[in-house]
Design an enzyme around this catalytic site. Sequence first.
Site, PDB file in Angstrom:
ATOM      1  N   ASP A  67       7.306 -34.162  23.027  1.00 36.69           N
ATOM      2  CA  ASP A  67       7.967 -33.795  21.760  1.00 36.69           C
ATOM      3  C   ASP A  67       7.501 -34.806  20.721  1.00 36.69           C
ATOM      4  O   ASP A  67       8.275 -35.514  20.124  1.00 36.69           O
ATOM      5  CB  ASP A  67       9.497 -33.783  21.888  1.00 36.69           C
ATOM      6  CG  ASP A  67      10.086 -35.116  22.324  1.00 36.69           C
ATOM      7  OD1 ASP A  67       9.332 -35.962  22.876  1.00 36.69           O
ATOM      8  OD2 ASP A  67      11.305 -35.337  22.128  1.00 36.69           O
ATOM      9  N   ASP A  94       5.762 -40.939  22.331  1.00 37.99           N
ATOM     10  CA  ASP A  94       4.893 -39.935  22.957  1.00 37.99           C
ATOM     11  C   ASP A  94       3.439 -40.196  22.547  1.00 37.99           C
ATOM     12  O   ASP A  94       2.522 -40.099  23.367  1.00 37.99           O
ATOM     13  CB  ASP A  94       5.249 -38.511  22.505  1.00 37.99           C
ATOM     14  CG  ASP A  94       6.687 -38.126  22.769  1.00 37.99           C
ATOM     15  OD1 ASP A  94       6.941 -37.368  23.699  1.00 37.99           O
ATOM     16  OD2 ASP A  94       7.560 -38.590  22.008  1.00 37.99           O
ATOM     17  N   ASP A 124       8.292 -43.621  26.547  1.00 37.19           N
ATOM     18  CA  ASP A 124       7.466 -42.615  27.224  1.00 37.19           C
ATOM     19  C   ASP A 124       6.266 -43.222  27.940  1.00 37.19           C
ATOM     20  O   ASP A 124       5.743 -42.651  28.901  1.00 37.19           O
ATOM     21  CB  ASP A 124       6.993 -41.571  26.217  1.00 37.19           C
ATOM     22  CG  ASP A 124       8.152 -40.781  25.621  1.00 37.19           C
ATOM     23  OD1 ASP A 124       9.211 -40.704  26.268  1.00 37.19           O
ATOM     24  OD2 ASP A 124       8.006 -40.247  24.509  1.00 37.19           O
TER      25      ASP A 124
END
Length: 319
Positions: free
Chosen positions: A11, A16, A251
Site C-alpha cells: 500500500d 513500503d 515493512d
Amino acid sequence: MMKKLLLVDVDCGVDDAQAIMLALAAPNVELLGITCVHGNTTVENVCKNTLRVLQACNRLEIPVFKGAAKPLLGNAIDAGHFHGYDGLGDVPDANAPGLDMVQKEGAVSAMIRIINENPGKVSLVATAPLTNLALAVRMDPSLPSKLRGLYIMGGNTESRGNTTVCGEFNFTADPEAAYIVLKEYQCPTYLACWEFTCHSKLSWEFCDDWLAQDTHKARFMAQIFKYSMAASKSERVEKEFVAGSGFVSCDSYAMAAAIDDSFIIESDHYPVTVELTGTHTRGMMVVDTADFLKMACKVFIIKKVDLNKFEQMMMASLK
C-alpha cells in the site's frame, strides 16, 4: 546461485518504498511483480507511488497491478497523517509515470497466475492490509500450498495499537482479510509485528548517514521521507512507538526476512488469529500460546533479527 523469486503486495507509503528498494538492491532476488492495495492512501495513489519508486531505481520493467480499493467490509482508512496524503510525503513529482503503465490484469488475478506459474518457488511479501491475499485464497484455495513462504508486516503481540487502542494499521484496515489469511495460508508464514519493529529500530544517526549517500536514490528517499520523519518525532506518534523514538522502517523487516533467511535470529512459533468484534480490540492479533484454539496452523513471530545485516541491506538499497 538460484535467485529468490519474490512477489510483493504493497500500500505504497514511505516504508513500503523502502522495502521495495531493499528487494531491488538484493543481488539474490528476482522481483516478479508488485500488487497494489488500499491502505496508507488510495489504491490509485499506491499504484502511482509504486511506479515512482521503480522509476527512481530505473526498474520500470517490473509489472505493477492494481488491486482492492477498500476492505472486505466497512470503509477504508488511511495513514495520511504519517505518510502524507498521497502516501509519499506529498512531494510533487512532475515526471512521475502515469497510471497507463499499470498492467491491465488485476492484482488478485496476477497473484494467482504468478504463484501458479512458479509452484513452490515464490515468496509473497505483504506489507499492506491483506485484502488482495484474502480475495486470492477465496478464488484459488490451493494457492497457499504453492507458496515457498509468506512474510507479513502486520499485527501486534502486546496489544499496543498504532491505529486504534489495540490495533496495528495493516490488520485494523481489514480485520476480516487478516483473519482469513492467518487461517487459510497454511504455508511457512513469518510475521514482523508492530512492537517487534519498534524494539528493532535503528538510530536517527544511522538514518542521517543512510540518506546522506550521494546517489539519486538517496535524494529521492530524503525527499519522500521528510514528512514521515517529522511525524515520527512528533509528540503524538512518539506515544504510539514502543520503546522510544527512532527510525522504524516497519515493512523493511518483513522484506529483509524474505531476502535473507539468516536475518531472523529468534522467533516464536504459535497459532494466531484476529479479533473481529471487540469494541476496543477489533483488528487486534491474538497469539494462542496455550493452544486454547486448537488451530493446526502456526506462524513464526519474529522476535530478534541481525541488525548489523539490516543496516548493511538498508545502506545497499540507496547505493
